[in-house]
Design an enzyme around this catalytic site. Structure first.
Site, PDB file in Angstrom:
ATOM      1  N   ASP A  31       0.858  -1.183   0.000  1.00  0.00           N
ATOM      2  CA  ASP A  31       0.000   0.000   0.000  1.00  0.00           C
ATOM      3  C   ASP A  31       0.890   1.228   0.000  1.00  0.00           C
ATOM      4  O   ASP A  31       1.972   1.207   0.580  1.00  0.00           O
ATOM      5  CB  ASP A  31      -0.934   0.010   1.213  1.00  0.00           C
ATOM      6  CG  ASP A  31      -2.210   0.783   0.921  1.00  0.00           C
ATOM      7  OD1 ASP A  31      -3.255   0.146   0.721  1.00  0.00           O
ATOM      8  OD2 ASP A  31      -2.148   2.031   0.869  1.00  0.00           O
ATOM      9  N   THR A  87     -11.630   1.958  -6.695  1.00  0.00           N
ATOM     10  CA  THR A  87     -12.174   2.479  -7.950  1.00  0.00           C
ATOM     11  C   THR A  87     -13.364   3.354  -7.565  1.00  0.00           C
ATOM     12  O   THR A  87     -14.511   2.951  -7.734  1.00  0.00           O
ATOM     13  CB  THR A  87     -12.608   1.345  -8.903  1.00  0.00           C
ATOM     14  OG1 THR A  87     -13.408   0.398  -8.156  1.00  0.00           O
ATOM     15  CG2 THR A  87     -11.433   0.630  -9.501  1.00  0.00           C
ATOM     16  N   GLU A 152     -13.945 -10.156  -7.189  1.00  0.00           N
ATOM     17  CA  GLU A 152     -14.149 -10.679  -5.830  1.00  0.00           C
ATOM     18  C   GLU A 152     -15.604 -10.498  -5.405  1.00  0.00           C
ATOM     19  O   GLU A 152     -16.237  -9.532  -5.775  1.00  0.00           O
ATOM     20  CB  GLU A 152     -13.196  -9.905  -4.894  1.00  0.00           C
ATOM     21  CG  GLU A 152     -12.851 -10.628  -3.652  1.00  0.00           C
ATOM     22  CD  GLU A 152     -12.587 -12.100  -3.905  1.00  0.00           C
ATOM     23  OE1 GLU A 152     -13.461 -12.887  -3.493  1.00  0.00           O
ATOM     24  OE2 GLU A 152     -11.559 -12.474  -4.494  1.00  0.00           O
ATOM     25  N   LEU A 154     -16.752 -10.731  -2.047  1.00  0.00           N
ATOM     26  CA  LEU A 154     -16.752 -10.727  -0.584  1.00  0.00           C
ATOM     27  C   LEU A 154     -17.824  -9.792  -0.039  1.00  0.00           C
ATOM     28  O   LEU A 154     -17.996  -8.700  -0.543  1.00  0.00           O
ATOM     29  CB  LEU A 154     -15.404 -10.198  -0.072  1.00  0.00           C
ATOM     30  CG  LEU A 154     -14.150 -10.848  -0.611  1.00  0.00           C
ATOM     31  CD1 LEU A 154     -12.928 -10.095  -0.100  1.00  0.00           C
ATOM     32  CD2 LEU A 154     -14.115 -12.293  -0.160  1.00  0.00           C
ATOM     33  N   GLU A 156     -18.681  -7.546   3.229  1.00  0.00           N
ATOM     34  CA  GLU A 156     -18.068  -7.041   4.449  1.00  0.00           C
ATOM     35  C   GLU A 156     -18.770  -7.700   5.630  1.00  0.00           C
ATOM     36  O   GLU A 156     -19.973  -7.927   5.598  1.00  0.00           O
ATOM     37  CB  GLU A 156     -18.230  -5.518   4.528  1.00  0.00           C
ATOM     38  CG  GLU A 156     -17.331  -4.821   3.542  1.00  0.00           C
ATOM     39  CD  GLU A 156     -17.446  -3.307   3.608  1.00  0.00           C
ATOM     40  OE1 GLU A 156     -17.905  -2.768   4.613  1.00  0.00           O
ATOM     41  OE2 GLU A 156     -17.048  -2.682   2.620  1.00  0.00           O
ATOM     42  N   CYS A 264     -20.358  -0.856  -2.248  1.00  0.00           N
ATOM     43  CA  CYS A 264     -20.473  -1.580  -3.524  1.00  0.00           C
ATOM     44  C   CYS A 264     -21.766  -1.337  -4.297  1.00  0.00           C
ATOM     45  O   CYS A 264     -21.725  -0.843  -5.419  1.00  0.00           O
ATOM     46  CB  CYS A 264     -20.297  -3.070  -3.270  1.00  0.00           C
ATOM     47  SG  CYS A 264     -18.756  -3.418  -2.427  1.00  0.00           S
ATOM     48  N   LYS A 267     -22.465   2.297  -5.622  1.00  0.00           N
ATOM     49  CA  LYS A 267     -21.442   2.686  -6.609  1.00  0.00           C
ATOM     50  C   LYS A 267     -21.538   1.819  -7.876  1.00  0.00           C
ATOM     51  O   LYS A 267     -21.472   2.328  -8.998  1.00  0.00           O
ATOM     52  CB  LYS A 267     -20.070   2.507  -5.938  1.00  0.00           C
ATOM     53  CG  LYS A 267     -18.872   2.573  -6.864  1.00  0.00           C
ATOM     54  CD  LYS A 267     -17.585   2.693  -6.064  1.00  0.00           C
ATOM     55  CE  LYS A 267     -16.984   1.363  -5.683  1.00  0.00           C
ATOM     56  NZ  LYS A 267     -16.109   0.757  -6.676  1.00  0.00           N
ATOM     57  N   ARG A 332     -19.918   3.866   4.713  1.00  0.00           N
ATOM     58  CA  ARG A 332     -20.062   4.455   3.378  1.00  0.00           C
ATOM     59  C   ARG A 332     -21.470   4.199   2.826  1.00  0.00           C
ATOM     60  O   ARG A 332     -21.964   3.091   2.870  1.00  0.00           O
ATOM     61  CB  ARG A 332     -18.998   3.866   2.420  1.00  0.00           C
ATOM     62  CG  ARG A 332     -17.617   4.461   2.667  1.00  0.00           C
ATOM     63  CD  ARG A 332     -16.575   3.822   1.790  1.00  0.00           C
ATOM     64  NE  ARG A 332     -16.231   2.485   2.247  1.00  0.00           N
ATOM     65  CZ  ARG A 332     -15.366   1.690   1.620  1.00  0.00           C
ATOM     66  NH1 ARG A 332     -14.794   2.089   0.494  1.00  0.00           N
ATOM     67  NH2 ARG A 332     -15.080   0.498   2.105  1.00  0.00           N
TER      68      ARG A 332
HETATM   69  C1  UGA Z   1     -21.893  -6.800  -1.631  1.00  0.00           C
HETATM   70  C2  UGA Z   1     -22.176  -8.187  -2.214  1.00  0.00           C
HETATM   71  O1  UGA Z   1     -23.109  -8.891  -1.388  1.00  0.00           O
HETATM   72  C3  UGA Z   1     -20.881  -8.999  -2.329  1.00  0.00           C
HETATM   73  O2  UGA Z   1     -21.161 -10.227  -2.962  1.00  0.00           O
HETATM   74  C4  UGA Z   1     -19.891  -8.198  -3.183  1.00  0.00           C
HETATM   75  O3  UGA Z   1     -18.662  -8.852  -3.309  1.00  0.00           O
HETATM   76  C5  UGA Z   1     -19.633  -6.857  -2.530  1.00  0.00           C
HETATM   77  O4  UGA Z   1     -20.890  -6.148  -2.425  1.00  0.00           O
HETATM   78  C6  UGA Z   1     -18.652  -6.114  -3.386  1.00  0.00           C
HETATM   79  O5  UGA Z   1     -18.980  -5.757  -4.512  1.00  0.00           O
HETATM   80  O6  UGA Z   1     -17.482  -6.016  -2.991  1.00  0.00           O
HETATM   81  P1  UGA Z   1     -21.557  -5.836   0.844  1.00  0.00           P
HETATM   82  O7  UGA Z   1     -21.652  -4.481   0.200  1.00  0.00           O
HETATM   83  O8  UGA Z   1     -20.479  -6.109   1.813  1.00  0.00           O
HETATM   84  O9  UGA Z   1     -21.434  -6.970  -0.294  1.00  0.00           O
HETATM   85  O10 UGA Z   1     -22.920  -6.050   1.635  1.00  0.00           O
HETATM   86  P2  UGA Z   1     -24.282  -6.867   1.470  1.00  0.00           P
HETATM   87  O11 UGA Z   1     -24.359  -7.863   2.529  1.00  0.00           O
HETATM   88  O12 UGA Z   1     -24.494  -7.318   0.090  1.00  0.00           O
HETATM   89  O13 UGA Z   1     -25.342  -5.705   1.813  1.00  0.00           O
HETATM   90  C7  UGA Z   1     -25.465  -4.542   1.009  1.00  0.00           C
HETATM   91  C8  UGA Z   1     -26.622  -3.687   1.482  1.00  0.00           C
HETATM   92  O14 UGA Z   1     -27.865  -4.282   1.166  1.00  0.00           O
HETATM   93  C9  UGA Z   1     -26.657  -3.437   2.990  1.00  0.00           C
HETATM   94  O15 UGA Z   1     -26.964  -2.073   3.213  1.00  0.00           O
HETATM   95  C10 UGA Z   1     -27.768  -4.334   3.481  1.00  0.00           C
HETATM   96  O16 UGA Z   1     -28.404  -3.860   4.645  1.00  0.00           O
HETATM   97  C11 UGA Z   1     -28.711  -4.304   2.301  1.00  0.00           C
HETATM   98  N1  UGA Z   1     -29.604  -5.486   2.228  1.00  0.00           N
HETATM   99  C12 UGA Z   1     -29.073  -6.723   1.988  1.00  0.00           C
HETATM  100  C13 UGA Z   1     -30.972  -5.333   2.376  1.00  0.00           C
HETATM  101  O17 UGA Z   1     -31.486  -4.205   2.593  1.00  0.00           O
HETATM  102  N2  UGA Z   1     -31.757  -6.447   2.268  1.00  0.00           N
HETATM  103  C14 UGA Z   1     -31.275  -7.673   2.024  1.00  0.00           C
HETATM  104  O18 UGA Z   1     -32.076  -8.632   1.924  1.00  0.00           O
HETATM  105  C15 UGA Z   1     -29.887  -7.821   1.884  1.00  0.00           C
END
Ligand code: UGA
Length: 435
Positions: A31, A87, A152, A154, A156, A264, A267, A332
């Site tokens: 980094d 990004t 990826e 993943l 969080e 994610c 964006k 974020r």
């Molecule tokens: C998301 C994707 O789930 C991952 O597969 C992906 O790799 C990642 O983005 C990325 O592009 O790096 P993340 O942003 O960590 O992961 O979180 P999520 O668990 O997907 O939740 C995203 C948002 O959706 C949260 O604000 C959550 O509260 C909301 N959500 C999720 C809902 O409102 N309802 C649901 O049923 C599920």
């Protein structure tokens, strides 16, 4: 032994680096931020991610994991170089590729033999091809390399688990040599029969955006159904459960709430719309998913107004949860932060509590908020309790105590943690989502 260099030690780079080291390969995480590298070298993790610190300490102690700011040396030593830098979103929704481009130049300048250059950063369709061209233009004429897209997936909060047990691994690679090297890197995942999708670079790049945009659309879809449930007297959870029993639909990501946040979905949906525009296509469904998501904040504020009789000025609102979801310190694009800012804008007094996100939240909240040291001091003397993030510790509140502490027992449960019947029976003026 395979030697891997990961450029960018943020969420994706750090989790990937630590987990690759655990696969038994030699990893150097790079980094440009020396403070981040110092923290990592002292055995501390700059982000909150369950299980990551333990794995980092174990692999550092076993000598397979190093952290450095010396990008040139790390590239020279590695056979596989991962680009995992940020990004960010530009103001028009398109992707800022300046970090990717800067790193690409450095890779080109340090090519000293065949290397696989793999992008883990989420990048628009066509970026892999431009990286290839940039390196071809800038590197020595005899430089040997392959560019690969290895997005990826993943989440969080469960990133280590997602890395170790992925639903699939995507390899956008066009030479047998690059495919073989990456398959060797990921070989521990063969034992758990992880499906591998080997495809061209553009397809791999699009798979990432299509997956995130589809999940975001699923969330917006159920949020619209929640609206319809509220108006018609139906229960959104039963609707979602029954929909999910159809295997073609699936039960995941059908939980209604204040909308999706994080680094994610917001964006990536905006970026995909821009990418499509670049190809002269109007991506209507993704745009609609984004519109519905923006309206969730307005709708959440309306719900809070409903319990106060329309007025927010001077009301004390206790907000529980500031992160965009539980088990992360990431705020974020968090709906909770947007709600707090909207409440402050309307003249409300806000008391907030989050188990790990308060320090980060302070940077994004515009105005005065009392940051409480625990749940009950946030609730004390409040007119409304708003549940914004479903941290486990908010699921078993002492509701009698909550009632006693509050000026009036008004609760807006934006994550449907509690049962409406029980809350009403206890005397709460309780509003949730789609029930
Ligand atoms: C998301 C994707 O789930 C991952 O597969 C992906 O790799 C990642 O983005 C990325 O592009 O790096 P993340 O942003 O960590 O992961 O979180 P999520 O668990 O997907 O939740 C995203 C948002 O959706 C949260 O604000 C959550 O509260 C909301 N959500 C999720 C809902 O409102 N309802 C649901 O049923 C599920």
């Amino acid at each position: 032994m395979l030697k891997v260099c990961i450029i960018g030690s943020g969420y994706v780079g750090l989790v990937s680096g630590v987990c690759f080291a655990d696969f038994g390969v030699d990893v150097t995480c790079v980094d440009k931020d020396s403070a981040v590298i110092e923290t990592l070298n002292s055995g501390e993790v700059p982000i909150y991610e369950p299980g990551l610190k333990e794995l980092l300490l174990k692999n550092s102690a076993e000598g397979r994991l190093k952290f450095t700011t010396d990008i040139a040396a790390a590239i020279k030593e590695a056979q596989i170089v991962f680009i995992a830098v940020g990004t960010p979103e530009k103001s028009d929704g398109s992707v800022d590729l300046s970090f990717v481009e800067a790193v690409t130049t450095t890779i080109a300048e340090n090519l000293n033999g065949y290397k696989v250059i793999a992008t883990k950063s989420t990048v628009p369709v066509g970026t892999g091809r431009s990286i290839e061209k940039m390196i071809r233009d800038k590197a020595r004429a005899d430089a040997e390399f392959d560019v690969v897209s290895n997005p990826e997936f993943l989440r969080e909060g469960s990133a280590v688990e997602d890395f170790m047990r992925p639903n699939r691994v995507i390899l956008g690679a066009e030479t047998q040599k690059a495919i073989e090297i990456l398959k060797e890197l990921y070989s521990p995942l063969y034992l758990i029969e992880t499906p591998f999708v080997v495809t061209d670079i553009e397809t791999a790049e699009l798979i990432k955006y299509a997956s995130n945009a589809f999940l975001a659309t699923k969330i917006s879809f159920i949020n619209e159904m929640a609206e319809l449930c509220e108006r018609s007297g139906a229960n959104v959870h039963t609707v979602a459960k029954a929909m999910g029993l159809d295997k073609r639909i699936g039960s995941k990501f059908l939980h209604p709430g204040p909308g999706f946040g994080g680094s994610c979905f917001p964006k990536d949906t905006a970026a995909l719309v821009k990418i499509a525009e670049g190809f002269d296509y109007d991506l209507k469904i993704v745009k609609a998913a984004m519109d519905v998501n923006s309206s969730r904040i307005i709708r959440s504020i309306e719900k809070i107004k409903e319990v106060t009789g329309g007025e927010l000025k001077g009301k004390t609102i206790a907000v529980l949860g500031l992160t965009f979801k539980p088990n992360t310190d990431d705020v974020r694009e968090s709906p909770a932060i947007k709600i707090v800012n909207a409440l402050l804008n309307e003249g409300a007094v806000v008391k907030a509590f989050d188990p790990v996100g308060m320090e980060n939240a302070k940077r994004d909240i515009i105005g005065e908020v009392t940051y409480s040291s625990d749940v009950y001091s946030a609730i004390d003397k409040s007119d409304v309790l708003v549940l914004c993030t479903e941290w486990n510790q908010f699921r078993r509140l002492d509701l009698e105590k909550v009632k006693e502490l509050m000026v009036e027992p008004n609760m807006v449960d934006l994550r449907n943690i509690y049962k409406p019947e029980k809350m009403k029976a206890m005397g709460f003026n309780y509003i949730s989502v789609g029930r």
